[in-house]
Enzyme design. Sequence first.
Site, mmCIF file in Angstrom:
data_model
loop_
_atom_site.group_PDB
_atom_site.id
_atom_site.type_symbol
_atom_site.label_atom_id
_atom_site.label_comp_id
_atom_site.label_asym_id
_atom_site.label_seq_id
_atom_site.Cartn_x
_atom_site.Cartn_y
_atom_site.Cartn_z
ATOM 1 N N LYS A 98 0.859 -1.435 -0.122
ATOM 2 C CA LYS A 98 -0.333 -0.024 -0.409
ATOM 3 C C LYS A 98 0.936 1.669 -0.194
ATOM 4 O O LYS A 98 0.404 2.265 -0.624
ATOM 5 C CB LYS A 98 -0.609 -0.111 1.646
ATOM 6 C CG LYS A 98 -2.528 1.261 1.361
ATOM 7 C CD LYS A 98 -2.917 0.988 2.504
ATOM 8 C CE LYS A 98 -3.354 -0.309 2.961
ATOM 9 N NZ LYS A 98 -4.048 -0.245 4.244
ATOM 10 N N LYS A 110 2.293 -3.726 11.469
ATOM 11 C CA LYS A 110 1.446 -3.835 11.832
ATOM 12 C C LYS A 110 1.601 -4.619 13.553
ATOM 13 O O LYS A 110 2.915 -4.722 13.883
ATOM 14 C CB LYS A 110 0.286 -4.598 11.006
ATOM 15 C CG LYS A 110 -0.860 -3.953 11.978
ATOM 16 C CD LYS A 110 -1.494 -3.231 10.484
ATOM 17 C CE LYS A 110 -3.232 -2.914 10.369
ATOM 18 N NZ LYS A 110 -3.429 -1.925 9.354
ATOM 19 N N THR A 194 -9.109 7.676 5.932
ATOM 20 C CA THR A 194 -9.697 6.351 5.237
ATOM 21 C C THR A 194 -11.061 7.034 4.354
ATOM 22 O O THR A 194 -11.210 6.237 3.078
ATOM 23 C CB THR A 194 -9.453 5.853 6.130
ATOM 24 O OG1 THR A 194 -8.467 5.444 6.840
ATOM 25 C CG2 THR A 194 -9.286 4.621 4.529
ATOM 26 N N ASN A 225 -15.160 4.387 11.873
ATOM 27 C CA ASN A 225 -14.382 5.751 11.441
ATOM 28 C C ASN A 225 -14.671 4.965 9.524
ATOM 29 O O ASN A 225 -14.342 6.474 9.289
ATOM 30 C CB ASN A 225 -12.844 5.256 12.047
ATOM 31 C CG ASN A 225 -12.235 7.012 11.799
ATOM 32 O OD1 ASN A 225 -12.791 7.934 11.294
ATOM 33 N ND2 ASN A 225 -11.450 7.113 11.205
ATOM 34 N N SER A 354 -1.153 9.777 7.026
ATOM 35 C CA SER A 354 -1.022 9.755 8.479
ATOM 36 C C SER A 354 0.451 10.029 7.687
ATOM 37 O O SER A 354 0.948 10.682 8.583
ATOM 38 C CB SER A 354 -1.127 8.173 8.444
ATOM 39 O OG SER A 354 -1.455 7.374 9.632
HETATM 40 N N1 GLU Z 1 -4.174 1.088 10.400
HETATM 41 C C1 GLU Z 1 -4.580 1.667 8.980
HETATM 42 C C2 GLU Z 1 -4.098 1.250 7.278
HETATM 43 O O1 GLU Z 1 -4.352 -0.216 7.588
HETATM 44 C C3 GLU Z 1 -4.025 3.073 8.538
HETATM 45 C C4 GLU Z 1 -2.016 2.741 8.756
HETATM 46 C C5 GLU Z 1 -1.518 4.034 8.861
HETATM 47 O O2 GLU Z 1 -2.528 5.242 8.680
HETATM 48 O O3 GLU Z 1 -0.251 3.967 9.818
HETATM 49 O O4 GLU Z 1 -4.266 1.616 6.144
#
Ligand code: GLU
Length: 421
Positions: A98, A110, A194, A225, A354
């Site tokens: 991503k 993660k 998002t 969210n 982010s």
């Molecule tokens: N948890 C979100 C994702 O799966 C955001 C991750 C982030 O902002 O670092 O993309």
Amino acid sequence: MEASSIYTGPVFEMARKQFETVADMLDIPAPERTRIFMPKRTLAVSCPIQHDDGSVVVYQGYRVQHHLTLGPAKGGTRFAPNVDVGEVAALAIWMSWKCALAGLPYGGAKGGVAVDPRALSPRELETLSRRYMQEMLPFVGPHTDVMAPDMGTNEQVMAWFMDTYSMNQGKTVLEIVTGKPVDNGGTVGRREATGRGVAYLIGRAAETIGLKINGSTAIVQGFGNVGSVAAVTLQAMGVTVVGVSDHTCAYYDPKGLDVAKLEAHVRRTGVLEGYSKEGLFDASELLVQPCDILVPAAIERVINGKNADKLQCRILAEAANGPTTPEADAILRNRPEIYVIPDILCNAGGVIVSYFEWVQDLQQLFWDETEVNDRLHKTLERSYQAVSTLIEKRSLSARDAALSIGVERVLNAKRKRGLFP
Ligand code: GLU
């Protein structure tokens, strides 16, 4: 690739299968596949906390850093009952593809704690959040690994993470986590990023397939969210939201639901349940109801071999991570009438903003919301066009196109850096 490792389970196998498909396409030699795919390192921790009744409960937590080739590792931390290291690793791997697709200078990471955060009191949640970050101190850092929210965590949890890290450093370190409250060095527009990104890409996909967005219909699974902001933004674009669900219940009304009212109810009570006695619907059937736009915004593997041939949408917008299994992908390849916006593209708005938050924190220079949103749209547009070009040029599925761009960028960076020592 490695036959056995600590990373197991259906979600990890999904990430592996997706990678193998793309690695075949890119002709990546076998030893290099392992180097690119297997996570760089993982920390597993036990987090003991005292509950309000005096008992001590030990929660298992993890953090997986998939690679550190392009910069710090980046990704959310999830609090959910079924979290295990295989799932967290898969989510870290998806973060890598991503970030690379979006052109961000990050590897994927993660984290997760196996806990139902809804079963904790506010004090217990704070204690667990702080203890988890405390255990992570030797593993993370603003130039090593930057956390963010994910399922079951929010701005408040990020504020506790930031505070715990900062108190240990003897100074405020805003850039250790993103998705913080705006009052604590967060950026405007991160909470909505998002969902807004999902809606923006749905608008672009609608243009591509010639679907008039105004007057089209949508079903949104998951009203946290991401799902709620996507629903609100879609409605503002003229879309009629006909179905929504969360882990408590589902509502469906072909004439349209009042998204603002649903959102207000969830803000007040935390769940969709209790919103109304009318329109209640079988949640397991919601995904296969007719609609133009289907938005899975909850958990992994909800579109699978059992229901992929029953979908009745024109756009499948993957707001969740990993909502579609490889079996479903195989079915969807033979259903060209459904345009898939794959997860690593569709939900990238979160990590993109982010990144903006991290940059603002490092520079101590804060932007306004227009600047954040303009840059978000520009970044998503670049990714959307790169994916669209590849779909056309090589007749790839959208997922294979998106993944191959992400994987190839990581591959090139690793090849050029070479092996150390
Ligand atoms: N948890 C979100 C994702 O799966 C955001 C991750 C982030 O902002 O670092 O993309």
